[in-house]
Design an enzyme around this catalytic site. Structure first.
Site, short mmCIF file in Angstrom:
data_model
loop_
_atom_site.label_atom_id
_atom_site.label_comp_id
_atom_site.label_asym_id
_atom_site.label_seq_id
_atom_site.Cartn_x
_atom_site.Cartn_y
_atom_site.Cartn_z
N CYS A 413 0.81 -1.22 0.00
CA CYS A 413 0.00 0.00 0.00
C CYS A 413 0.85 1.27 0.00
O CYS A 413 0.65 2.17 -0.82
CB CYS A 413 -0.96 -0.01 1.19
SG CYS A 413 -0.16 0.03 2.81
N HIS A 462 -2.41 1.07 6.74
CA HIS A 462 -2.86 0.94 5.35
C HIS A 462 -3.35 2.30 4.86
O HIS A 462 -3.85 3.11 5.64
CB HIS A 462 -3.99 -0.09 5.23
CG HIS A 462 -4.31 -0.44 3.80
ND1 HIS A 462 -3.53 -1.27 3.04
CD2 HIS A 462 -5.31 -0.02 2.98
CE1 HIS A 462 -4.05 -1.38 1.83
NE2 HIS A 462 -5.13 -0.63 1.77
N HIS A 474 -6.12 1.91 -3.99
CA HIS A 474 -5.09 1.42 -3.08
C HIS A 474 -4.56 0.07 -3.55
O HIS A 474 -5.13 -0.57 -4.46
CB HIS A 474 -5.67 1.27 -1.67
CG HIS A 474 -6.65 0.13 -1.54
ND1 HIS A 474 -6.51 -0.90 -0.65
CD2 HIS A 474 -7.79 -0.15 -2.23
CE1 HIS A 474 -7.53 -1.76 -0.77
NE2 HIS A 474 -8.32 -1.31 -1.72
#
Length: 502
Positions: A413, A462, A474
């Site tokens: 990420c 994240h 993402h």
């Protein structure tokens, strides 16, 4: 001088009337029917065979080419089947007899042509039966002159590029859905070396090597630059020879796609990248930009439509993060799916057809996104543009997740965040926690802000780029690079907040 048999004289005359000219056979050459014809052969007798099969309704290309490929073999098999002959795809005495004596049974309908599978892109490095069929069709039409081998190499790339240019498709040397669909339709124009390729312009298309081109330059070098950018799908306007803002923007788009310095100036690095470019500026795998257009601004757009209205629609969808490649002006399967996704998001009839109501809704949503991007500080030092950030991020959709990955071969990420911001001129830290501490807190996210979540460990672990409409792009551990909705239970319960990193 050897004399032609009456039968061959008549055939030669009829073909000349049809616009197909054969070279006169030498005395040593066998007349039609005296030798067996089979796959891989190339001679005048094959042309006669194709013409006869065409008259019977079994060979559906416009022109007899003289090459016995997969299409001719299938036509022979269909004729043999219809006439209760041994079905082997080889033209021998029985097949010749049925053809030349007029006893053959024509099909009640044209036989189904052999089609190239369109389920995947064919490009340099590809191999297999699909490539073989592609080479066959290109050879039937006169574009491919090498041996059919099922390997997509430079000779196949050049044949595809020539076919695309002649048939006014997006020129990228990649056989995608539109190029394959056009070949499968049987509407491809046969190769004619006497005809200049479409969009060739009046000047040379040879790129200069010892100069630098920039805004306000003029001349043949700029014409060649615009032509190459147009071939690769980055420039959709007329070739003018003037380096204006539109050309500069096209150059920047190409530089960004080629992962080289993005400055809108064409020097040795950009010239070399253009000469060696094997990627695509198109999304609908091999789609044409189309100068005219079926379907105007006020009409319905659907698969097969092309022109400025489609380009505008694709740009709007790209603004929304739904169209992940360069706009092409051709409404293909990727555009259809993007429209369908938008319709699903807005509870509209999800058929992938852009009606006037759908187009207006897409335009309204894109306007909101642009306003969000503006309020979020789309400008900035170094010419940072939020919409470029979103567009670049969307091109990586489908890239696999790799723990610790920070390149297009695989992202985690935060590696995805760092990479996309970096190609847009912004240096940010590596990990999600570092990026969280680096950013400026905002009360609610605007397009281009980074949203953070607490997942496998305490604190920010994240993140993704907010693209509007409660969605973010993402690199997910189970999905790779994708678009997710913040309103789902999983993400909404783990949301920590948004930061501005630009």
């Amino acid at each position: 001088m050897a004399l032609l048999s009456p039968r061959k004289t008549v055939m030669t005359a009829s073909l000349a009337v049809a616009g197909v000219v054969f070279a006169s056979p030498s005395g040593a050459e066998a007349s039609f029917g005296e030798r067996t014809l089979s796959y891989g052969m190339s001679n005048n007798d094959v042309k006669v065979l194709q013409e006869k099969l065409k008259e019977e309704g079994f060979f559906n290309f416009h022109t007899a080419t003289g090459y016995f490929g997969e299409i001719t073999k299938q036509a022979v098999k269909d004729f043999q089947s219809a006439n209760n002959l041994k079905v082997d795809g080889i033209a021998g005495p029985q097949t010749f007899g049925a053809l030349t004596n007029g006893s053959g049974s024509g099909g009640s309908a044209a036989p189904a042509p052999v089609k190239i599978p369109d389920s995947s892109l064919l490009r340099e490095g590809s191999s297999g039966n699909a490539v073989t069929l592609l080479q066959e069709k290109l050879k039937e039409l006169g574009y491919f002159t090498a041996s059919v081998n099922g390997r997509y190499r430079s000779d196949t790339v050049e044949a595809v590029r020539t076919y695309q240019r002649t048939n006014q498709l997006q020129v990228d040397g990649i056989a995608g859905p539109q190029t394959i669909g056009h070949l499968n339709s049987g509407n491809g124009k046969p190769y004619s070396p006497e005809k200049p390729p479409a969009n060739s312009g009046s000047g040379s298309t040879q790129l200069p090597t010892n100069t630098v081109l920039r805004l306000n330059d003029q001349g043949s070098g700029v014409e060649a630059l615009q032509t190459h950018l147009k071939d690769h799908g980055f420039y959709s306007h007329s070739v003018t020879g003037t380096y204006g803002p539109i050309t500069r923007d096209a150059v920047r788009s190409f530089q960004r796609a080629a992962n080289i310095t993005v400055d809108g100036i064409v020097g040795p690095q950009t010239f070399n990248a253009l000469k060696n470019w094997t990627g695509s500026g198109s999304g609908d795998s091999g789609s044409g930009s189309g100068s005219g257009g079926s379907g105007g601004n006020a009409g319905t757009l659907m698969v097969g439509s092309e022109g400025p209205a489609v380009t505008e629609l694709q740009n709007e969808l790209r603004t929304l993060g739904l169209f992940h490649v360069q706009p092409t002006g051709y409404y293909g399967s990727i555009t259809k799916q993007s429209v369908k996704t938008f319709q699903q998001q807005w509870n509209m009839t999800a058929d992938g057809i852009a009606t006037k109501a759908t187009i207006q809704k897409i335009s309204q949503a894109a306007d909101v996104h642009r306003e969000d991007a503006g309020s979020g500080g789309s400008g900035g030092s170094g010419g940072f543009q939020v919409m470029n950030l979103i567009a670049d991020a969307s091109t990586f959709i489908g890239t696999p997740y790799v723990w610790g990955g920070a390149s297009p071969s695989g992202f985690d990420c935060s590696g995805f965040m760092q990479y996309v911001f970096n190609i847009n001129g912004k240096t940010i830290p590596r990990t999600a926690a570092q990026q969280y501490n680096f950013g400026k807190s905002v009360s609610s996210p605007s397009v281009g802000d980074v949203v953070f979540f607490e997942t496998y460990t305490t604190g920010p672990s994240h993140n993704g780029i907010y693209i509007g409409n409660n969605q973010f792009i993402h690199a997910g551990s189970s999905t790779g690079v994708t678009i997710a909705n913040m309103n789902t239970t999983y993400w909404s319960t783990r949301y920590l907040g948004a930061k501005r990193l630009h």
